[in-house]
Design an enzyme around this catalytic site. Structure first.
Site, PDB file in Angstrom:
ATOM      1  N   ASP A 189      47.607  82.648  86.899  1.00 25.29           N
ATOM      2  CA  ASP A 189      48.529  83.210  85.906  1.00 25.29           C
ATOM      3  C   ASP A 189      48.571  82.300  84.688  1.00 25.29           C
ATOM      4  O   ASP A 189      48.523  81.072  84.825  1.00 25.29           O
ATOM      5  CB  ASP A 189      49.944  83.309  86.513  1.00 25.29           C
ATOM      6  N   HIS A 202      48.097  84.620  76.038  1.00 21.59           N
ATOM      7  CA  HIS A 202      49.165  84.544  77.045  1.00 21.59           C
ATOM      8  C   HIS A 202      48.617  84.375  78.456  1.00 21.59           C
ATOM      9  O   HIS A 202      49.357  84.040  79.369  1.00 21.59           O
ATOM     10  CB  HIS A 202      50.034  85.811  76.982  1.00 21.59           C
TER      11      HIS A 202
HETATM   12  P1  ADP Z   1      53.259  88.989  83.051  1.00 18.76           P
HETATM   13  O1  ADP Z   1      53.352  88.747  81.592  1.00 18.76           O
HETATM   14  O2  ADP Z   1      51.891  88.806  83.600  1.00 18.76           O
HETATM   15  O3  ADP Z   1      53.816  90.318  83.462  1.00 18.76           O
HETATM   16  P2  ADP Z   1      55.383  86.962  83.444  1.00 18.76           P
HETATM   17  O4  ADP Z   1      56.011  86.483  84.710  1.00 18.76           O
HETATM   18  O5  ADP Z   1      54.966  85.878  82.526  1.00 18.76           O
HETATM   19  O6  ADP Z   1      54.176  87.914  83.838  1.00 18.76           O
HETATM   20  O7  ADP Z   1      56.417  87.847  82.648  1.00 18.76           O
HETATM   21  C1  ADP Z   1      57.008  88.971  83.198  1.00 18.76           C
HETATM   22  C2  ADP Z   1      58.288  89.263  82.435  1.00 18.76           C
HETATM   23  O8  ADP Z   1      58.653  90.597  82.712  1.00 18.76           O
HETATM   24  C3  ADP Z   1      59.438  88.384  82.866  1.00 18.76           C
HETATM   25  O9  ADP Z   1      60.273  88.086  81.777  1.00 18.76           O
HETATM   26  C4  ADP Z   1      60.167  89.243  83.905  1.00 18.76           C
HETATM   27  O10 ADP Z   1      61.551  89.022  83.994  1.00 18.76           O
HETATM   28  C5  ADP Z   1      59.872  90.628  83.418  1.00 18.76           C
HETATM   29  N1  ADP Z   1      59.727  91.489  84.585  1.00 18.76           N
HETATM   30  C6  ADP Z   1      58.889  91.351  85.604  1.00 18.76           C
HETATM   31  N2  ADP Z   1      59.108  92.304  86.545  1.00 18.76           N
HETATM   32  C7  ADP Z   1      60.109  93.039  86.086  1.00 18.76           C
HETATM   33  C8  ADP Z   1      60.836  94.151  86.582  1.00 18.76           C
HETATM   34  N3  ADP Z   1      60.608  94.684  87.773  1.00 18.76           N
HETATM   35  N4  ADP Z   1      61.789  94.667  85.821  1.00 18.76           N
HETATM   36  C9  ADP Z   1      62.042  94.134  84.612  1.00 18.76           C
HETATM   37  N5  ADP Z   1      61.425  93.071  84.099  1.00 18.76           N
HETATM   38  C10 ADP Z   1      60.474  92.520  84.817  1.00 18.76           C
HETATM   39  O1  F6P Z   2      50.495  88.544  79.211  1.00  9.07           O
HETATM   40  C1  F6P Z   2      50.106  89.497  80.084  1.00  9.07           C
HETATM   41  C2  F6P Z   2      50.182  90.943  79.624  1.00  9.07           C
HETATM   42  O2  F6P Z   2      48.953  91.501  79.597  1.00  9.07           O
HETATM   43  C3  F6P Z   2      50.800  91.171  78.270  1.00  9.07           C
HETATM   44  O3  F6P Z   2      49.842  91.296  77.276  1.00  9.07           O
HETATM   45  C4  F6P Z   2      51.587  92.413  78.478  1.00  9.07           C
HETATM   46  O4  F6P Z   2      52.829  92.281  77.871  1.00  9.07           O
HETATM   47  C5  F6P Z   2      51.831  92.492  79.966  1.00  9.07           C
HETATM   48  O5  F6P Z   2      50.892  91.678  80.564  1.00  9.07           O
HETATM   49  C6  F6P Z   2      51.880  93.907  80.492  1.00  9.07           C
HETATM   50  O6  F6P Z   2      50.619  94.534  80.521  1.00  9.07           O
HETATM   51  P1  F6P Z   2      50.315  95.910  79.811  1.00  9.07           P
HETATM   52  O7  F6P Z   2      50.583  95.707  78.350  1.00  9.07           O
HETATM   53  O8  F6P Z   2      48.889  96.206  80.119  1.00  9.07           O
HETATM   54  O9  F6P Z   2      51.257  96.919  80.392  1.00  9.07           O
END
Ligand code: ADP
Ligand code: F6P
Length: 481
Positions: free
Chosen positions: A365, A157
């Site tokens: 990212d 991811h």
């Molecule tokens: P990562 O996997 O690195 O956290 P992404 O942007 O790919 O980043 O995915 C984050 C996911 O988590 C998105 O679906 C987003 O809507 C959700 N998310 C991010 N911040 C929040 C938050 N403050 N509250 C709820 N959901 C969140």
């Molecule tokens: O894809 C990024 C990621 O590391 C996922 O594996 C995971 O869902 C998310 O970020 C949140 O991180 P963590 O599992 O360390 O709380």
């Protein structure tokens, strides 16, 4: 059809309180399993003494969630240690933040062994195993060592850096080459897939059949890009409904007709939140007419807070918010609203639709689903503008966004001004193009494409001779794998 067993460190077990955790992996896999059913195996999120370790199974809507606990030592060495203080920074090109210890590597291998043992016990003869993310790179090897022969796929991811960066990872052959026990390895973008194939070809001299198919001993390993999407139409409907909710109405009322800019990220240094705040400060400095007329809402739930680099970043962010608000704020206006909590998907959808622009400026990212969700939440007649880092995987599909270099905070500041003054016709044009592209790669196609490719028969033509398969290198490579 064979059962798909999904494996990842985090498992989004449905909870009675409907609690939310931020993270793209959970969002993507929840959506995949909702449609395809199957089993989701991984860590429970609990850290307990060894004598209290349990395996729990929850059945919900056709999905079995099977989770196991970790001891404090395993949690420190595997999760906080090797996965998040070594692999995470290296995979995000942050060699300056990487911290290697043999102890954490040993813990990482140990937990992968434990997961493999527990998983192996619940597998059925015709299961397909699909493993996710950097916590579980060696899981296929540990399962193969136990005699598991079925197809296994892996999806990363997060980004995969070029070999010049990756090889700074101590013992990279042991960790990264163990991926070759999977049959199919998927990445978010072609660039990530190319970085990996370049590593196999140039660094490890792995023989290949074609640029994306490698021969690892008796096994054929295929590599591909499978960009994760979002539930485009569904998210749009959700956002449309949510702008009428009392929660969103209350937020809008509190803005008192000011424009809102939104940022939503896990509190992670890869997200570039501090430089984004610097950019907002530049914007306020350069555009005095906007002072008092725009509010930047940054939602950033805490993540991995026990890790020293995360704690330091959290402190720095607090200082930055205080500096900007102190310098530009008024008794009746706070320039940056900074909130460290998670919100439900529906609340986020409503907030996205209510924002004139989104600042999505990660320094690096894998994909960034927030960028895609923001686009999908918009009103096509009066859409907001996505300001997106060129270093997010989402930038490949989101070419119609305002693409920025997140390291250039003056330029990001100028992009904020451009977004807030962009004519309606241009906003509609950009949004129409973005929504079209994202609808064509809806999340429902992601899992199907990957599982479809994993099930494809492997051509049994002889390996392509690319001159890289010297007997000596092959012996070395076998010894490593
Ligand atoms: P990562 O996997 O690195 O956290 P992404 O942007 O790919 O980043 O995915 C984050 C996911 O988590 C998105 O679906 C987003 O809507 C959700 N998310 C991010 N911040 C929040 C938050 N403050 N509250 C709820 N959901 C969140
Ligand atoms: O894809 C990024 C990621 O590391 C996922 O594996 C995971 O869902 C998310 O970020 C949140 O991180 P963590 O599992 O360390 O709380």
């Amino acid at each position: 059809m064979a059962r798909v067993v999904v494996v990842s460190n985090r498992v989004a077990v449905p909870s009675a309180d409907g609690g939310v955790r931020a993270g793209g992996l959970e969002v993507a896999l929840r959506s995949f399993l909702k449609r395809n059913h199957g089993t989701w195996f991984g860590w429970s999120g609990r850290v307990v003494p060894k004598s209290e370790i349990e395996t729990r199974t929850v059945e919900h809507a056709g999905v079995s969630y099977v989770t196991v606990d970790l001891t404090r030592t395993d949690y420190q060495d595997y999760y906080n240690g090797f996965a998040n203080r070594m692999l995470w920074p290296v995979l995000h090109y942050r060699l300056d933040l990487a911290e290697f210890t043999s102890r954490s590597l040993a813990g990482y291998m140990r937990v992968n062994e434990q997961f493999a043992a527990q998983l192996h016990a619940l597998l059925r003869p015709d299961d397909i195993v699909w493993v996710h993310d950097y916590h579980l790179l060696p899981l296929a090897k540990t399962l193969r060592d136990r005699g598991w022969q079925n197809r296994m796929g892996f999806f990363l991811h997060v980004p995969f850096p070029p070999p010049e960066v990756l090889t700074a990872l101590p013992k990279h052959e042991r960790v990264i080459l163990s991926l070759c026990h999977y049959d199919l390895i998927g990445f978010q973008t072609e660039r990530d897939a190319d970085n990996f194939t370049r590593y196999l070809r140039d660094e490890c001299r792995m023989p290949s059949r074609d640029p994306k198919t490698f021969i690892a001993g008796q096994r054929t390993v295929r590599v591909g890009a499978f960009p994760v999407g979002v539930e485009s139409a569904r998210f749009n409907r959700l956002a449309r409904r949510m702008v009428r909710s009392s929660f969103v109405k209350e937020v809008r009322a509190s803005l008192a007709d000011r424009a809102m800019i939104i940022g939503v990220d896990r509190l992670d240094y890869s997200k570039g939140i501090a430089v984004r705040m610097d950019a907002f400060e530049h914007f306020l400095a350069d555009n005095p007419a906007w002072r008092g007329a725009v509010t930047y809402l940054q939602i950033a739930p805490r993540s991995r807070s026990e890790i020293v680099e995360y704690a330091a970043m959290e402190r720095r962010l607090g200082e930055t918010v205080a500096r900007v608000n102190g310098r530009y704020g008024e008794a009746a206006w706070t320039p940056i609203r900074y909130v460290n909590r998670a919100y439900s998907r529906s609340a986020l959808a409503g907030l996205f639709r209510s924002s004139r622009a989104a600042l999505v400026t990660p320094l690096r990212d894998g994909m960034n689903l927030v960028a895609k969700e923001y686009v999908c939440a918009q009103d096509a007649d009066d859409p907001g503008v996505l300001i997106l880092s060129r270093f997010a995987g989402a930038a490949v599909e989101c070419q119609a966004a305002l693409l920025v270099n997140p390291f250039d905070s003056e330029a990001v500041g100028a992009a904020i001004a451009q977004a807030l003054t962009m004519p309606l016709e241009e906003r509609q044009g950009r949004h129409g193009e973005l929504f079209r592209v994202l609808s064509e790669n809806d999340i429902e196609f992601w899992g199907e494409r990957f599982i479809g490719a994993l099930a494809l028969p492997v051509r049994d033509s002889p390996p392509m001779d690319d001159g890289s398969a010297s007997p000596k290198r092959e012996r070395e490579r076998r010894a490593i794998v």
